[in-house]
Design an enzyme around this catalytic site. Structure first.
Site, PDB file in Angstrom:
ATOM      1  N   CYS A   1      28.563  28.767  40.980  1.00 19.51           N
ATOM      2  CA  CYS A   1      30.148  28.862  40.489  1.00 19.51           C
ATOM      3  C   CYS A   1      30.706  28.779  41.989  1.00 19.51           C
ATOM      4  CB  CYS A   1      30.233  30.117  39.959  1.00 19.51           C
ATOM      5  SG  CYS A   1      32.028  30.332  39.540  1.00 19.51           S
TER       6      CYS A   1
ATOM      7  N   CYS B   1      43.989  38.123  36.842  1.00 17.28           N
ATOM      8  CA  CYS B   1      43.034  37.618  37.616  1.00 17.28           C
ATOM      9  C   CYS B   1      43.189  37.886  38.987  1.00 17.28           C
ATOM     10  CB  CYS B   1      43.056  35.912  37.708  1.00 17.28           C
ATOM     11  SG  CYS B   1      42.052  35.190  38.744  1.00 17.28           S
TER      12      CYS B   1
ATOM     13  N   GLY C   1      40.876  29.649  42.542  1.00 13.98           N
ATOM     14  CA  GLY C   1      41.620  28.245  42.647  1.00 13.98           C
ATOM     15  C   GLY C   1      41.569  27.625  41.487  1.00 13.98           C
ATOM     16  N   GLU C   2      42.600  26.593  41.340  1.00 14.84           N
ATOM     17  CA  GLU C   2      42.704  25.856  40.442  1.00 14.84           C
ATOM     18  C   GLU C   2      42.236  24.199  40.562  1.00 14.84           C
ATOM     19  OE1 GLU C   2      43.486  25.691  37.028  1.00 14.84           O
ATOM     20  OE2 GLU C   2      43.378  23.480  37.344  1.00 14.84           O
TER      21      GLU C   2
ATOM     22  N   GLU D   1      34.505  32.593  48.022  1.00 12.91           N
ATOM     23  CA  GLU D   1      33.380  33.012  47.534  1.00 12.91           C
ATOM     24  C   GLU D   1      32.536  31.963  46.492  1.00 12.91           C
ATOM     25  OE1 GLU D   1      34.437  36.404  44.726  1.00 12.91           O
ATOM     26  OE2 GLU D   1      36.182  36.271  46.001  1.00 12.91           O
TER      27      GLU D   1
ATOM     28  N   SER E   1      41.241  26.815  29.863  1.00 13.50           N
ATOM     29  CA  SER E   1      41.320  28.305  29.955  1.00 13.50           C
ATOM     30  C   SER E   1      42.850  28.535  29.152  1.00 13.50           C
ATOM     31  CB  SER E   1      41.733  29.023  31.522  1.00 13.50           C
ATOM     32  OG  SER E   1      40.546  28.921  32.137  1.00 13.50           O
ATOM     33  N   LEU E   2      42.546  28.855  27.669  1.00 12.83           N
ATOM     34  CA  LEU E   2      43.652  28.908  27.120  1.00 12.83           C
ATOM     35  C   LEU E   2      44.285  30.401  26.859  1.00 12.83           C
ATOM     36  CD1 LEU E   2      45.167  26.893  25.291  1.00 12.83           C
ATOM     37  CD2 LEU E   2      43.953  27.733  23.113  1.00 12.83           C
ATOM     38  N   HIS E   3      43.544  31.266  26.666  1.00 11.89           N
ATOM     39  CA  HIS E   3      43.643  33.020  26.843  1.00 11.89           C
ATOM     40  C   HIS E   3      44.577  33.302  25.962  1.00 11.89           C
ATOM     41  CE1 HIS E   3      40.954  32.412  30.070  1.00 11.89           C
ATOM     42  NE2 HIS E   3      41.867  32.154  30.811  1.00 11.89           N
TER      43      HIS E   3
ATOM     44  N   SER F   1      36.792  23.749  35.304  1.00  9.34           N
ATOM     45  CA  SER F   1      37.746  24.857  34.461  1.00  9.34           C
ATOM     46  C   SER F   1      39.012  24.762  34.882  1.00  9.34           C
ATOM     47  CB  SER F   1      37.068  26.062  34.490  1.00  9.34           C
ATOM     48  OG  SER F   1      37.920  27.133  33.979  1.00  9.34           O
TER      49      SER F   1
ATOM     50  N   CYS G   1      45.037  31.304  45.001  1.00 11.61           N
ATOM     51  CA  CYS G   1      45.106  30.447  43.686  1.00 11.61           C
ATOM     52  C   CYS G   1      46.910  30.287  43.679  1.00 11.61           C
ATOM     53  CB  CYS G   1      44.615  30.772  42.339  1.00 11.61           C
ATOM     54  SG  CYS G   1      45.105  29.802  40.954  1.00 11.61           S
TER      55      CYS G   1
ATOM     56  N   CYS H   1      36.369  36.647  39.302  1.00 11.99           N
ATOM     57  CA  CYS H   1      36.702  35.702  40.475  1.00 11.99           C
ATOM     58  C   CYS H   1      37.887  36.404  41.390  1.00 11.99           C
ATOM     59  CB  CYS H   1      36.970  34.304  39.684  1.00 11.99           C
ATOM     60  SG  CYS H   1      38.508  33.950  39.000  1.00 11.99           S
TER      61      CYS H   1
ATOM     62  N   CYS I   1      47.912  34.088  37.201  1.00 15.26           N
ATOM     63  CA  CYS I   1      47.548  34.910  36.207  1.00 15.26           C
ATOM     64  C   CYS I   1      47.313  36.292  36.253  1.00 15.26           C
ATOM     65  CB  CYS I   1      46.364  34.153  35.440  1.00 15.26           C
ATOM     66  SG  CYS I   1      46.252  32.446  35.138  1.00 15.26           S
TER      67      CYS I   1
HETATM   68  N1  SAH Z   1      41.709  28.293  37.685  1.00 15.90           N
HETATM   69  C1  SAH Z   1      40.622  27.880  36.565  1.00 15.90           C
HETATM   70  C2  SAH Z   1      39.104  28.271  37.128  1.00 15.90           C
HETATM   71  C3  SAH Z   1      39.142  29.324  38.068  1.00 15.90           C
HETATM   72  S1  SAH Z   1      39.012  30.725  37.052  1.00 15.90           S
HETATM   73  C4  SAH Z   1      41.008  28.498  35.342  1.00 15.90           C
HETATM   74  O1  SAH Z   1      41.960  29.271  35.365  1.00 15.90           O
HETATM   75  O2  SAH Z   1      40.217  27.775  34.428  1.00 15.90           O
HETATM   76  C5  SAH Z   1      37.823  30.656  36.058  1.00 15.90           C
HETATM   77  C6  SAH Z   1      37.758  31.670  34.638  1.00 15.90           C
HETATM   78  O3  SAH Z   1      37.764  33.055  35.226  1.00 15.90           O
HETATM   79  C7  SAH Z   1      39.088  31.414  34.016  1.00 15.90           C
HETATM   80  O4  SAH Z   1      38.771  31.179  32.481  1.00 15.90           O
HETATM   81  C8  SAH Z   1      39.645  32.801  34.228  1.00 15.90           C
HETATM   82  O5  SAH Z   1      40.694  33.086  33.043  1.00 15.90           O
HETATM   83  C9  SAH Z   1      38.559  33.679  34.233  1.00 15.90           C
HETATM   84  N2  SAH Z   1      38.776  35.046  34.760  1.00 15.90           N
HETATM   85  C10 SAH Z   1      39.785  35.318  35.712  1.00 15.90           C
HETATM   86  N3  SAH Z   1      40.047  36.685  35.993  1.00 15.90           N
HETATM   87  C11 SAH Z   1      39.176  37.274  35.151  1.00 15.90           C
HETATM   88  C12 SAH Z   1      39.014  38.542  34.864  1.00 15.90           C
HETATM   89  N4  SAH Z   1      39.586  39.521  35.578  1.00 15.90           N
HETATM   90  N5  SAH Z   1      37.989  38.780  33.663  1.00 15.90           N
HETATM   91  C13 SAH Z   1      37.366  37.862  33.051  1.00 15.90           C
HETATM   92  N6  SAH Z   1      37.479  36.709  33.401  1.00 15.90           N
HETATM   93  C14 SAH Z   1      38.337  36.087  34.424  1.00 15.90           C
HETATM   94 FE1  SF4 Z   2      44.298  30.727  39.326  1.00 13.66          FE
HETATM   95 FE2  SF4 Z   2      42.278  30.461  37.233  1.00 13.66          FE
HETATM   96 FE3  SF4 Z   2      42.673  32.955  38.283  1.00 13.66          FE
HETATM   97 FE4  SF4 Z   2      44.740  31.627  36.868  1.00 13.66          FE
HETATM   98  S1  SF4 Z   2      42.521  32.556  36.056  1.00 13.66           S
HETATM   99  S2  SF4 Z   2      44.942  32.858  38.674  1.00 13.66           S
HETATM  100  S3  SF4 Z   2      44.564  29.781  37.466  1.00 13.66           S
HETATM  101  S4  SF4 Z   2      41.895  31.116  39.282  1.00 13.66           S
END
Ligand code: SAH
Ligand code: SF4
Length: 371
Positions: A116, A130, A172-173, A103, A227-229, A204, A123, A346, A127
């Protein structure tokens, strides 16, 4: 509105045009005893004039166009779905000839049009909040498949609204598919390619310190988003599986290195998960982490994913978090959720496609890097 297109299969090519550089296409033509200036002509047709097929390239001899259409085809993916959100966000689901779906999203803003794009099918990180990692990694995408997503999105923009930004924030990462991602960035940035400035391109990452340093050494001005979170390792390890292999301290060091080498501030991404990482003490801890590097913070309110047990924080909680970071001198803003009505979180659109279609994906063909 959703249009469903048939998944027409095309033969897998030797090398897609979007996987070529100007030099590699020139070498191919030289092998055929063709003048190499033809490579520049082809690239101009595709990237400047938006030609979709070799038949459009009227100043290229017909027999060469026919040869190229077999050896270096353009637009291999099929649009399986197109979803238009009320806020103008458009999401495409592309089906690849060699298996798997990806996508990509067009996000319009007042002055910007952002693409995007996805870097992998699935992936490997997984996480907990996600959708992208729920089925693990199916395969890597090629550089050409990433460029193709950006080109597809560019075609959605009105002629007067130039595509201005590209973010590698889809499924994906990116840094676990490093070489392909970098090759895509170079084509998107190249004078013979899409000509999008490196500063308008964001990669990212969930945080792979070695690859962050490598990226810093590439002599590119791309924006790095981390992506610290979570503001401490204990909490981070509860929501990001790969955080067990890397500490925030190591990420801070890699981020500092990135700034020292490129002069580019790091964007810290922080998804606010209700009652998980959104408390006042988390904001204070996060501010302390941010002060250790040159950074700005993107707060993102969690986009609900069906089947996942997280809540969106109440708006006043998100505002309080934002205010607290600002009170501590952190440059931050709260990102609006875009395309909620088309499942823009995503990985969600891809998961709506029946399992059988997704199961066509091949096993990863390239080695994957992890921290
Ligand atoms: N894997 C990489 C890039 C793809 S994810 C990464 O993690 O940075 C891109 C962004 O989307 C990340 O910051 C991720 O935390 C965020 N994301 C993923 N799932 C989400 C959700 N359910 N709600 C909001 N942001 C989300
Ligand atoms: Fe993969 Fe980024 Fe989603 Fe984490 S947030 S599962 S690293 S795509």
């Amino acid at each position: 509105m959703i249009e469903v297109h048939p998944d027409r299969r095309v033969p897998v090519a030797a090398k897609a045009l979007f996987d070529h550089t100007l030099d590699s296409l020139g070498s191919l033509l030289a092998d055929w005893n063709e003048p190499t200036y033809r490579a520049r002509q082809v690239m101009e047709w595709v990237y400047r004039h938006g030609a979709e097929a070799y038949t459009d390239m009227t100043n290229v001899p017909r027999r060469l166009r026919e040869k190229l259409s077999v050896a270096a085809p353009i637009f291999e993916g099929q649009i399986l779905r197109k979803s238009d959100s009320d806020d103008g966000t458009v999401k495409l689901l592309l089906g690849w000839a060699d298996g798997g779906n990806s996508e990509c999203v067009m996000i319009p803003d007042e002055e910007r049009r952002t693409a995007c794009v996805s870097t992998q099918v699935g992936c490997p990180v997984g996480c907990s909040f996600c959708a992208s990692g729920l089925d693990g990694l199916q395969r890597q995408l090629s550089a050409g498949q990433m460029v193709e997503q950006v080109m597809r999105i560019r075609r959605l923009c009105e002629p007067e609204d130039r595509l201005s930004n590209v973010v590698f924030m889809g499924t994906g990462e990116p840094l676990a598919n490093y070489d392909a991602t970098l090759a895509a960035v170079r084509t998107i940035n190249a004078p013979w390619g899409m000509q999008i400035g490196a500063r308008k391109i964001t990669i990212s990452t969930v945080g792979l310190p070695a690859q962050m340093r490598k990226l810093a050494d590439e002599q590119l001005q791309v924006t790095l988003a981390l992506s610290l979170h979570a503001p401490n390792d204990e909490l981070r390890r509860q929501i990001i599986p790969w955080a067990s292999r890397v500490t925030i301290e190591e990420l801070v060091e890699a981020a500092r290195y990135y700034f020292d080498r490129t002069g580019r501030e790091i964007t810290i991404e922080y998804v606010l998960l209700g009652d998980v990482n959104d408390r006042p003490q988390h904001a204070e801890e996060l501010a302390a982490v941010c002060h250790r590097m040159r950074s700005n913070v993107n707060l993102i309110v969690y986009n609900p994913v069906p089947g996942l047990d997280f809540q969106r924080p109440a708006p006043r909680v998100a505002e309080r978090f934002l205010d607290s970071l600002r009170a501590h001198g952190v440059n931050t803003h709260l990102r609006r959720s875009r395309g909620l009505d088309v499942d823009a979180a995503c990985g969600q659109l891809r998961r709506q496609v029946p399992q059988v279609q997704r199961a066509r994906t091949a096993v990863a063909t390239k080695p994957m890097t992890s921290p």
